[in-house]
Design an enzyme around this catalytic site. Sequence first.
Site, PDB file in Angstrom:
ATOM      1  N   ALA A 142       0.806  -1.233   0.000  1.00  0.00           N
ATOM      2  CA  ALA A 142       0.000   0.000   0.000  1.00  0.00           C
ATOM      3  C   ALA A 142       0.833   1.274   0.000  1.00  0.00           C
ATOM      4  CB  ALA A 142      -0.939   0.009   1.204  1.00  0.00           C
ATOM      5  N   ALA A 143       2.140   1.170  -0.162  1.00  0.00           N
ATOM      6  CA  ALA A 143       2.981   2.365  -0.051  1.00  0.00           C
ATOM      7  C   ALA A 143       2.583   3.440  -1.054  1.00  0.00           C
ATOM      8  CB  ALA A 143       4.446   1.981  -0.241  1.00  0.00           C
ATOM      9  N   GLY A 144       2.385   3.041  -2.306  1.00  0.00           N
ATOM     10  CA  GLY A 144       2.027   4.019  -3.331  1.00  0.00           C
ATOM     11  C   GLY A 144       0.676   4.648  -3.083  1.00  0.00           C
ATOM     12  N   ASP A 145      -0.309   3.845  -2.676  1.00  0.00           N
ATOM     13  CA  ASP A 145      -1.638   4.381  -2.420  1.00  0.00           C
ATOM     14  C   ASP A 145      -1.647   5.291  -1.199  1.00  0.00           C
ATOM     15  OD1 ASP A 145      -2.625   3.010  -4.608  1.00  0.00           O
ATOM     16  OD2 ASP A 145      -3.239   1.273  -3.433  1.00  0.00           O
TER      17      ASP A 145
END
Length: 305
Positions: free
Chosen positions: A242-245
Amino acid sequence: MIVVFGSINVDLVTAVDRLPGPGETVKGPDYQTFPGGKGANQALAARRAGAEVAMVGAVGRDGFADTALALLKADGVDLSGVSVVDAPTGIAMIAVDRRAENQIIVASGANSRADAATLGRRLGAGDILLLQFEVPEGEVLRAAEIAKSRGARVILNAAPAGPVDPSLIALLDGLVVNEHEAAEVGAAAGLPTEPTAFAAAFADATGGFCVVTLGAEGAYATVGSAAYRIPAAAATVVDTTAAGDAFVGSFAAALGRGLELRDAVIEGVSAGSLAVETTGAQPSLPRRATIAERADKLRRSLGEA
């Protein structure tokens, strides 16, 4: 208000010693079920970062629908724009290895029925429409057209990677991509594919901003003649799913509060670093106070008060 038009999924996550190669089977001890989807993740990330958020998308008439919407509902995201359609709720099958790298397969299901017309009158002047590519690209374009006709800003996270329709590019106020996505968009648009050169060329060509996230190296952002490189905040990496989101949602929330591009990127980088410290996409998304604390720490490391 931030309005997210995008995917809503259930994530099926299993831990493996290493990711499989072509034709290979690897075993995991069990699996966990989490709400997910890039659209839903970014909506929840923005909400937890303090924004008022509406989610627009589609789920099926099945048992996964309640799971997919559970955390959005619990955190107060407006779900009145979520349609229930005759297709299964989307799922993502995610393997995470011991280095916290992941491999993801998405089955679109109901997301393929997402309809931009469902945006209704949710968008107005000063609002932000946040878009990704896990719903039909024709509907993404229609959503951007609706937003611009109502004076809203349009931000695209061009993920999954691929070419971006020039008609959509013309409607954007800003683009957020990772290094791989930057190369794909750049190659298709006849722009440089190296991240910083792409960001500068895209921003110059469109007049908007461009942010390229660089994983463990932080992020690079440019708008007009200004360019910023923000290093990654220190983190103990467990799951990068979920880093990008987390970055995109928190970044959009910061812009919605009126922060300038550089400060919004610092908030996004801080949120992304927090998200990698917990397993599962939506459970890992941090809240505003925690983001602010890490952002302050990052600013101090940059020599700022």
